[in-house]
Enzyme design. Structure first.
Site, PDB file in Angstrom:
ATOM      1  N   PRO A  38     103.835  70.929  -2.483  1.00 23.52           N
ATOM      2  CA  PRO A  38     102.696  71.736  -1.467  1.00 23.52           C
ATOM      3  C   PRO A  38     103.425  72.878  -1.098  1.00 23.52           C
ATOM      4  O   PRO A  38     104.401  73.236  -0.983  1.00 23.52           O
ATOM      5  CB  PRO A  38     102.943  70.708  -0.186  1.00 23.52           C
ATOM      6  CG  PRO A  38     103.629  69.480  -0.609  1.00 23.52           C
ATOM      7  CD  PRO A  38     104.507  69.783  -1.805  1.00 23.52           C
TER       8      PRO A  38
ATOM      9  N   GLY B  34     103.769  76.102   1.356  1.00 23.16           N
ATOM     10  CA  GLY B  34     104.343  75.910   2.651  1.00 23.16           C
ATOM     11  C   GLY B  34     105.299  74.971   2.809  1.00 23.16           C
ATOM     12  O   GLY B  34     106.085  74.808   3.772  1.00 23.16           O
ATOM     13  N   CYS B  35     106.110  74.469   1.641  1.00 20.65           N
ATOM     14  CA  CYS B  35     107.192  73.611   1.542  1.00 20.65           C
ATOM     15  C   CYS B  35     108.206  74.887   1.287  1.00 20.65           C
ATOM     16  O   CYS B  35     108.300  75.096   0.044  1.00 20.65           O
ATOM     17  CB  CYS B  35     107.147  72.588   0.360  1.00 20.65           C
ATOM     18  SG  CYS B  35     107.228  71.033   0.862  1.00 20.65           S
ATOM     19  N   ILE B  36     109.010  75.141   2.192  1.00 21.06           N
ATOM     20  CA  ILE B  36     109.931  76.132   1.964  1.00 21.06           C
ATOM     21  C   ILE B  36     111.214  75.785   1.484  1.00 21.06           C
ATOM     22  O   ILE B  36     111.710  74.867   2.119  1.00 21.06           O
ATOM     23  CB  ILE B  36     109.948  77.610   2.870  1.00 21.06           C
ATOM     24  CG1 ILE B  36     109.091  77.124   4.088  1.00 21.06           C
ATOM     25  CG2 ILE B  36     109.842  78.815   2.488  1.00 21.06           C
ATOM     26  CD1 ILE B  36     109.234  77.994   5.182  1.00 21.06           C
TER      27      ILE B  36
END
Lengths: 101, 111, 140
Positions: free
Chosen positions: B107, B109-111
């Site tokens: 995904p 926004g998965c940092i």
């Protein structure tokens, strides 16, 4: 607010876009760097546009870029020259900044 | 890059095991990836996996977990649109596990 | 936040920072057409990530940036991902402030009806006002 333009006005519309949006906004400042310093020179077809903007906004040019291009004797009166330290000061004294890439 | 072998066919994955070409996905591949993730698939699991595939098809991204729970709640009801429900199905994280099983990239926004 | 965010932030707990409750106004300024350069896609990715931090995020589309939002993009033949559907996902990320400069649309013969998301069309002057109000302006 500080606006930074770094593209030549003769091959790019960036300066036009910037002036369209903020050319008559009180308190705005424009810093010309790199090839955009050509917009700061006398006798070009851009001069009128810059002078009109200067009646409302403050216009600066980055001196090292002006000098590097041999434009030091052609600068439009009223455009303030800044060195790299002055560039930093401009960024710091404005609340925010938009680079017109 | 790595590959997995499902029913005699090879599929490319990235180094974390996410399917590289999501067009190649089918339920057998999903089931295989689920085994690798140690997830026992039930209709509830498939519901989430299918939801994710639909979401990806619509928006071309894998949703962040917060967005996923909200969207699932909207479509499948509040009893499913919460992280507790999704974490029960996918204990190591719905974004990570369910997306992988669904053949989606990790995904954004998965940092 | 809390449990839900843990995964989205890679296991880092941002709760402490959040407790300070400072929400800043971020504006992402999009001025490039999609596909010709990487700016538009990069901006979109940064915007999606920014959503994880619960800030006041807005997007402005000026100049060729308005082409990012045009309906009917089909990129199959140039073998590049069509990321235009992702703008429609922004609402789900609670990013709902999309401003489009009227002059840029008009210069390109476009109208609001040509765009694939709901936007607020505003004049150059209003865009300038919005921009000046931001804590942080990020340019693409």
């Amino acid at each position: 607010m500080l606006h930074i333009v770094n593209k030549s006005p003769f091959e790019n519309q960036t300066l036009d876009s910037c002036l369209r949006v903020v050319g008559n906004v009180q308190g705005a400042a424009l810093l010309l760097t790199e090839d955009a310093v050509f917009a700061a020179t006398k006798g070009s077809i851009i001069e009128g546009k810059i002078k009109t903007a200067m009646s409302t906004i403050k216009v600066y040019a980055l001196w090292p870029d002006v000098e590097a291009r041999g434009m030091q004797d052609r600068v439009i009166e009223g455009i303030k020259m800044v060195d790299y330290g002055g560039f930093v000061d401009l960024v710091a004294e404005h609340s925010n900044c938009q680079s017109w890439l | 890059m790595a590959t997995i072998d499902v029913n005699g066919k090879n599929y490319e994955t990235d180094e974390e095991g996410y399917l590289l070409n999501l067009g190649e996905w089918n339920e057998e591949v999903g089931a295989y990836l689920a085994v690798e993730e140690k997830v026992e698939m039930t209709p509830s699991h498939w519901e989430v996996v299918n939801f994710l595939r639909e979401y990806y098809n619509d928006y071309q991204i894998a949703p962040a977990i917060r967005v996923l729970t909200k969207a699932i709640g909207k479509k499948l009801g509040p009893e499913k649109g919460n992280s507790k429900y999704l974490y029960e199905l996918f204990p190591y994280g719905p974004a990570k596990q369910a997306c992988k099983i669904a053949g989606l990239p990790k995904p954004t926004g998965c940092i | 936040m809390g449990e839900e965010m843990t995964e989205a932030t890679g296991g880092i707990d941002f709760e402490d920072e959040d407790a300070s409750g400072v929400i800043k106004k971020f504006m992402f300024v999009n001025r490039k057409a999609p596909y010709g350069t990487i700016y538009a896609l990069e901006a979109l990715e940064v915007v999606l990530i920014s959503a994880a931090f619960d800030q006041d995020v807005s997007l402005a589309f000026l100049d060729d940036g308005v082409y990012q939002l045009v309906k009917g993009q089909h990129t199959k033949a140039i073998d590049v991902k069509n990321f235009s559907p992702t703008y429609r996902a922004l609402e789900g990320y609670d990013i709902e402030k999309l401003y489009v400069e009227k002059e840029s649309l008009e210069q390109r013969g476009l109208t609001e009806a040509d765009l694939l998301v709901d936007v607020e069309v505003m004049s150059s002057a209003d865009i300038a006002k919005m921009m000046a109000e931001q804590d942080v302006v990020i340019s693409f």
